[in-house]
Design a protein around this motif. Structure first.
Motif, PDB file in Angstrom:
ATOM      1  N   TYR A   1       0.820  -1.216   0.000  1.00 39.44           N
ATOM      2  CA  TYR A   1       0.000   0.000   0.000  1.00 39.44           C
ATOM      3  C   TYR A   1       0.852   1.265   0.000  1.00 39.44           C
ATOM      4  O   TYR A   1       0.391   2.332  -0.433  1.00 39.44           O
ATOM      5  N   VAL A   2       2.121   1.161   0.470  1.00 41.09           N
ATOM      6  CA  VAL A   2       2.952   2.363   0.561  1.00 41.09           C
ATOM      7  C   VAL A   2       3.192   2.958  -0.821  1.00 41.09           C
ATOM      8  O   VAL A   2       2.977   4.152  -1.053  1.00 41.09           O
ATOM      9  N   LYS A   3       3.620   2.115  -1.765  1.00 42.51           N
ATOM     10  CA  LYS A   3       3.860   2.606  -3.122  1.00 42.51           C
ATOM     11  C   LYS A   3       2.567   3.096  -3.759  1.00 42.51           C
ATOM     12  O   LYS A   3       2.549   4.135  -4.430  1.00 42.51           O
ATOM     13  N   ASN A   4       1.463   2.363  -3.547  1.00 43.89           N
ATOM     14  CA  ASN A   4       0.182   2.762  -4.134  1.00 43.89           C
ATOM     15  C   ASN A   4      -0.257   4.131  -3.614  1.00 43.89           C
ATOM     16  O   ASN A   4      -0.761   4.968  -4.362  1.00 43.89           O
ATOM     17  N   ASP A   5      -0.068   4.361  -2.314  1.00 43.26           N
ATOM     18  CA  ASP A   5      -0.456   5.651  -1.731  1.00 43.26           C
ATOM     19  C   ASP A   5       0.415   6.786  -2.270  1.00 43.26           C
ATOM     20  O   ASP A   5      -0.068   7.895  -2.519  1.00 43.26           O
ATOM     21  N   ILE A   6       1.697   6.506  -2.468  1.00 40.28           N
ATOM     22  CA  ILE A   6       2.589   7.546  -2.987  1.00 40.28           C
ATOM     23  C   ILE A   6       2.219   7.899  -4.415  1.00 40.28           C
ATOM     24  O   ILE A   6       2.151   9.070  -4.797  1.00 40.28           O
ATOM     25  N   LEU A   7       1.952   6.872  -5.243  1.00 37.97           N
ATOM     26  CA  LEU A   7       1.589   7.120  -6.636  1.00 37.97           C
ATOM     27  C   LEU A   7       0.250   7.828  -6.761  1.00 37.97           C
ATOM     28  O   LEU A   7       0.049   8.652  -7.653  1.00 37.97           O
TER      29      LEU A   7
ATOM     30  N   TYR B   1       3.336  12.198   2.359  1.00 32.06           N
ATOM     31  CA  TYR B   1       4.712  11.784   2.585  1.00 32.06           C
ATOM     32  C   TYR B   1       5.662  12.716   1.827  1.00 32.06           C
ATOM     33  O   TYR B   1       5.424  13.058   0.671  1.00 32.06           O
ATOM     34  N   ALA B   2       6.736  13.091   2.477  1.00 35.57           N
ATOM     35  CA  ALA B   2       7.749  13.910   1.822  1.00 35.57           C
ATOM     36  C   ALA B   2       8.698  12.978   1.090  1.00 35.57           C
ATOM     37  O   ALA B   2       9.441  12.215   1.712  1.00 35.57           O
ATOM     38  N   THR B   3       8.674  13.023  -0.223  1.00 36.91           N
ATOM     39  CA  THR B   3       9.512  12.137  -1.023  1.00 36.91           C
ATOM     40  C   THR B   3      10.197  12.925  -2.134  1.00 36.91           C
ATOM     41  O   THR B   3       9.632  13.896  -2.648  1.00 36.91           O
ATOM     42  N   PRO B   4      11.397  12.517  -2.525  1.00 37.01           N
ATOM     43  CA  PRO B   4      12.058  13.161  -3.671  1.00 37.01           C
ATOM     44  C   PRO B   4      11.398  12.742  -4.965  1.00 37.01           C
ATOM     45  O   PRO B   4      10.552  11.835  -5.008  1.00 37.01           O
ATOM     46  N   LYS B   5      11.798  13.374  -6.053  1.00 35.33           N
ATOM     47  CA  LYS B   5      11.239  13.091  -7.366  1.00 35.33           C
ATOM     48  C   LYS B   5      11.564  11.647  -7.771  1.00 35.33           C
ATOM     49  O   LYS B   5      12.652  11.156  -7.525  1.00 35.33           O
ATOM     50  N   ASN B   6      10.594  10.992  -8.399  1.00 32.32           N
ATOM     51  CA  ASN B   6      10.741   9.612  -8.890  1.00 32.32           C
ATOM     52  C   ASN B   6      11.028   8.620  -7.767  1.00 32.32           C
ATOM     53  O   ASN B   6      11.641   7.575  -7.986  1.00 32.32           O
ATOM     54  N   PHE B   7      10.583   8.940  -6.570  1.00 36.81           N
ATOM     55  CA  PHE B   7      10.830   8.038  -5.445  1.00 36.81           C
ATOM     56  C   PHE B   7      10.122   6.703  -5.634  1.00 36.81           C
ATOM     57  O   PHE B   7      10.680   5.647  -5.321  1.00 36.81           O
ATOM     58  N   ALA B   8       8.891   6.731  -6.156  1.00 31.95           N
ATOM     59  CA  ALA B   8       8.123   5.489  -6.306  1.00 31.95           C
ATOM     60  C   ALA B   8       8.830   4.493  -7.215  1.00 31.95           C
ATOM     61  O   ALA B   8       8.732   3.278  -7.010  1.00 31.95           O
ATOM     62  N   GLN B   9       9.563   4.993  -8.225  1.00 31.41           N
ATOM     63  CA  GLN B   9      10.257   4.084  -9.138  1.00 31.41           C
ATOM     64  C   GLN B   9      11.371   3.320  -8.432  1.00 31.41           C
ATOM     65  O   GLN B   9      11.705   2.200  -8.829  1.00 31.41           O
ATOM     66  N   THR B  10      11.958   3.907  -7.390  1.00 38.27           N
ATOM     67  CA  THR B  10      13.045   3.219  -6.687  1.00 38.27           C
ATOM     68  C   THR B  10      12.528   2.093  -5.805  1.00 38.27           C
ATOM     69  O   THR B  10      13.322   1.281  -5.325  1.00 38.27           O
ATOM     70  N   LEU B  11      11.224   2.036  -5.569  1.00 38.72           N
ATOM     71  CA  LEU B  11      10.660   0.954  -4.762  1.00 38.72           C
ATOM     72  C   LEU B  11      10.529  -0.335  -5.554  1.00 38.72           C
ATOM     73  O   LEU B  11      10.459  -1.418  -4.961  1.00 38.72           O
ATOM     74  N   ALA B  12      10.464  -0.250  -6.871  1.00 37.99           N
ATOM     75  CA  ALA B  12      10.319  -1.450  -7.710  1.00 37.99           C
ATOM     76  C   ALA B  12      11.015  -1.212  -9.047  1.00 37.99           C
ATOM     77  O   ALA B  12      10.362  -1.150 -10.090  1.00 37.99           O
ATOM     78  N   PRO B  13      12.339  -1.085  -9.069  1.00 40.96           N
ATOM     79  CA  PRO B  13      13.039  -0.723 -10.315  1.00 40.96           C
ATOM     80  C   PRO B  13      13.066  -1.821 -11.363  1.00 40.96           C
ATOM     81  O   PRO B  13      13.358  -1.546 -12.528  1.00 40.96           O
ATOM     82  N   LEU B  14      12.789  -3.071 -10.990  1.00 36.57           N
ATOM     83  CA  LEU B  14      12.846  -4.170 -11.951  1.00 36.57           C
ATOM     84  C   LEU B  14      11.528  -4.410 -12.664  1.00 36.57           C
ATOM     85  O   LEU B  14      11.455  -5.268 -13.554  1.00 36.57           O
TER      86      LEU B  14
END
Length: 565
Positions: A418-424, A430-443
Motif C-alpha cells: 500500500y505504501v507505493k500505491n499511496d505515494i503514486l 509523505y515527503a519524497t524526492p522526485k521519482n521516489f516510487a520508481q526506486t521501490l520497484a526498479p525491476l
C-alpha cells in the motif's frame, strides 16, 4: 564617599560606548568606496530576497541518513513473475538466508499455468525498455544494396534538410546512426523497407485522389501529372517521413540532438523531438508504435483521420505477413485464447531464433514449452539472503540443458504494497524526492531471456529502509507501526543490478534474486521547522557578513593603492 563612587560609574558608562562617532570632517568619500557600497547593497538585496523565499517555502524536503533503527525481524517480498518456458509442475521457490533455508515455499504463493500461446503473446506484447529487443527484422531478406537498386526511400538528412523536413512534415522518424556501428548496419534494410511502405502508402493515396478528381471534376489524368506536382502531392500525403542521419559526417548535429548511442530512433512531431523508440526493431512493431503515437496525438487535437494504418497494411503485403495487428498485440487473459495458426507458426519461429540450443535439430513443439506465472509474497528474514525460482521435482530428475529460466518481472518490491500505491495516488503527504516510487520497484516490466543452455540471470538488490519522520525522534527499540494509516510507514528502496551467470552442465539453472538489507536507513521529511528568529538572525548575518567581507576588500585595495603611490 558616595560622590566619587557615582562619578566612577559615569566615567565607566561613557567609556562603554560601542558606537562612537567619527567627526564628519575626518571622513573622505572616494569613487572606489561608492562602487563597493553599491556592490554591498546589491549583494544584501539579493541575499535578502533569497533568504525570504527560503523562509516562506519552509516545507522543503529534508533527508537524513543514519543507522537503521527498524526493529522488524522480517520483511515482506511482493512478486509477480512469469517463467516463460517452465511448467508449473516443476516450478518451486526456495528462500535461503543466513538464518536457514526454506525449500518449496507454497504459503501465500499462487501459480497460474500458461500454455504456449499465452507465453507467446505475453512475450511479444511486453513493454521492452531494455537491451534484449530484436535488433532487425528477419522477414526483410534483401540486402541494403538490393533495396537501393530502385532508389532510396529513407532520406539522408543534413542539418538544413533535417530542419526543413521537421517543418514540412507532421511526423518525422529519424535513424541517427554511425557507419561503423554493426547494429546500425543490421537495421538499415529494415529501415529502408519501412520507408518504402510509407512512400507506397502516400503514392496510393495520391493516385486515388487524382483519379477521383479526374472522374468527378475532369481534372488531368494521374498519368499526365508532372513529376514535380506528383512529388509535392507525395510530400503532403506521406504518413511519416522516414529519414536517417550519419553521425560520423554530422557530428555537431548529433551532439546538438544529444545522441549518446547508435542507432537512436527519434520521432519528431510538428518539428519537435517527441520520443525515442526503444522497442523491437521490426517493420511492423515500429509501424504499430507510430500508429499508436499518431492516434494519441490526433485525438488530442481533435482529428480522427489516421494515415499510418494504411502503411501497416502495405508493410504486411511487402513482408507477406497474414497476422493482423490486433492478433500480434493481443495478450490473452485465459488459456486457449489464441491468435490463429499463422500467429502460432510465427511464434514457433521466433522462439527458435531466441533459443540457440545445441539440440536444435529436434523439431520445436509449442506444447512442450508451457509457462508459469507466480504471484504472491514471501516473509524473509532481514538479513542477507536470496530467493530463487528453479525446476525441481520429487519424482523426476530434471535435465539441466533443457531447463530454460527466461522470465519477465511484472512486479518485485519489499514491504507493504500500500505504501507505493499511496505515494503514486497522491493520497498521502509523505515527503519524497522526485521519482521516489520508481526506486521501490526498479525491476518492474523487465524481461530477461536466456539464449543458450546452462545460463540464467541473477539479480542483486541492496534494500534500503526508508521512513518519513525525524530519526532523532524515534525511540530506540520501539516497534514501528507499519500499517495503513500510520504516519510513519516503512518503505524499502532498491538498488538493483542484474547479470548473466553460467552453470556447469550438471547443474540446473535458477532465476536468483539476492537481497542485502542496508545497515543505513534514509529518512525523508518536510523541513517546516524554521522559526522567525532564525530568519532575523540570517538577515543580520547577511548585513554583518556583507559589510565585513567587502570592508576587508576595500581596506586591502586602499592599502595596495596607497603603497603604490
Amino acid at each position: 564617599m558616595a560622590v566619587p563612587r557615582r562619578r566612577g560609574y559615569r566615567r565607566w558608562a561613557s567609556n562603554l560606548d560601542m558606537y562612537r562617532k567619527v567627526p564628519i570632517d575626518l571622513l573622505e568619500g572616494t569613487k572606489r568606496g561608492s562602487i563597493i557600497s553599491f556592490l554591498a547593497m546589491s549583494t544584501m538585496v539579493v541575499l535578502f530576497f533569497m533568504e525570504t523565499i527560503s523562509y516562506l517555502n519552509s516545507d522543503s524536503l529534508k533527508t537524513d541518513v543514519t543507522l537503521d533503527l527498524n526493529t522488524e525481524a522480517k520483511v515482506r517480498v511482493n512478486f509477480n513473475i512469469t517463467m516463460m518456458d517452465l511448467s508449473c509442475d516443476y516450478v518451486v521457490i526456495d528462500v535461503v538466508s543466513q538464518l536457514g533455508t526454506e525449500q518449496n515455499v507454497t504459503s501465500n504463493v499462487q501459480k497460474y499455468s500458461l500454455d504456449a500461446q499465452g507465453v507467446r503473446d505475453r512475450y511479444k506484447g511486453r513493454n521492452k525498455d531494455q537491451n534484449d529487443v530484436i535488433l532487425s527484422d528477419e522477414l526483410v531478406t534483401e540486402s541494403i544494396e538490393e533495396l537501393h537498386a530502385n532508389g532510396e526511400d529513407a532520406v539522408s538528412l543534413d542539418p538544413e534538410m533535417l530542419a526543413e523536413a521537421a517543418k514540412d512534415h507532421t511526423y518525422l522518424f529519424v535513424d541517427f546512426y554511425a557507419s561503423w556501428c554493426s547494429h546500425c548496419r543490421d537495421l538499415a534494410p529494415t529501415w529502408e523497407v519501412m520507408a518504402e511502405a510509407m512512400a507506397e502508402a502516400a503514392m496510393n493515396k495520391v493516385d486515388e485522389q487524382l483519379m477521383k478528381e479526374h472522374k468527378e471534376y475532369g481534372h488531368v489524368h494521374p498519368d499526365e501529372v508532372s513529376e514535380e506536382e506528383y512529388e509535392e502531392a507525395m510530400k503532403v500525403e506521406l504518413p511519416v517521413m522516414i529519414g536517417k542521419v550519419d553521425c560520423v559526417m554530422h557530428k555537431e548535429m548529433c551532439f546538438q540532438q544529444q545522441i549518446w548511442a547508435y542507432p537512436t530512433l527519434r520521432l519528431f512531431i510538428e518539428g519537435r523531438p517527441a520520443a525515442d523508440y526503444k522497442g523491437d526493431r521490426t517493420v511492423l512493431e515500429m509501424i504499430h508504435w507510430l500508429s499508436a503515437v499518431e492516434e494519441a496525438h490526433k485525438k488530442g487535437i481533435g482529428e480522427e483521420e489516421f494515415n499510418i494504418k494504411v502503411a501497416d497494411e502495405i508493410a504486411r503485403e511487402i513482408l507477406d505477413v497474414e497476422e493482423t495487428k490486433d492478433e500480434m498485440t493481443a495478450i490473452p487473459n485465459r488459456p486457449g485464447h489464441g491468435a490463429g495458426s499463422g500467429a502460432h507458426k510465427e511464434w514457433a519461429e521466433k522462439m527458435k531464433r531466441y533459443r540457440t540450443r545445441q539440440n536444435a535439430a529436434k523439431a520445436w513443439n509449442d506444447e512442450e514449452h508451457p509457462g508459469c506465472q507466480l504471484s504472491g509474497f514471501l516473509w524473509v528474514d532481514r538479513v542477507p539472503g536470496n530467493f530463487h525460482i528453479q525446476a525441481r521435482s520429487a519424482s523426476h530428475d530434471i535435465v539441466a540443458h533443457m531447463t530454460n529460466v527466461s522470465h519477465e518481472i511484472h512486479h518485485l518490491s519489499f514491504g507493504e504494497p500500500y505504501v507505493k500505491n499511496d505515494i503514486l495516488s497522491g493520497k498521502t503527504n509523505y515527503a519524497t524526492p522526485k521519482n521516489f516510487a520508481q526506486t521501490l520497484a526498479p525491476l518492474d516490466g523487465n524481461v530477461y531471456v536466456n539464449h543458450n543452455e546452462h545460463e540464467a540471470f541473477h539479480h542483486y538488490m541492496k534494500v534500503v529502509t526508508t521512513q518519513f519522520t525525524d530519526p532523532y525522534k524515534i525511540v530506540p527499540g520501539k516497534k514501528t507501526a507499519n500499517r495503513r494509516g500510520s504516519s510513519n510507514p516503512l518503505a524499502y528502496q532498491i538498488l538493483s543490478s542484474s547479470q548473466l551467470s553460467y552453470y556447469r552442465s550438471d547443474i540446473v539453472p535458477e532465476a536468483k534474486f539476492s537481497y542485502d538489507p542496508s545497515p543505513i536507513a534514509v529518512y525523508h521529511r518536510k523541513n517546516s521547522e524554521k522559526r522567525w528568529y532564525d530568519y532575523l538572525t540570517s538577515l543580520m548575518a547577511i548585513i554583518g557578513g556583507t559589510f565585513t567581507v567587502l570592508g576587508m576588500i576595500e581596506n586591502t585595495l586602499h592599502a595596495a593603492m596607497k603603497k603604490r603611490k
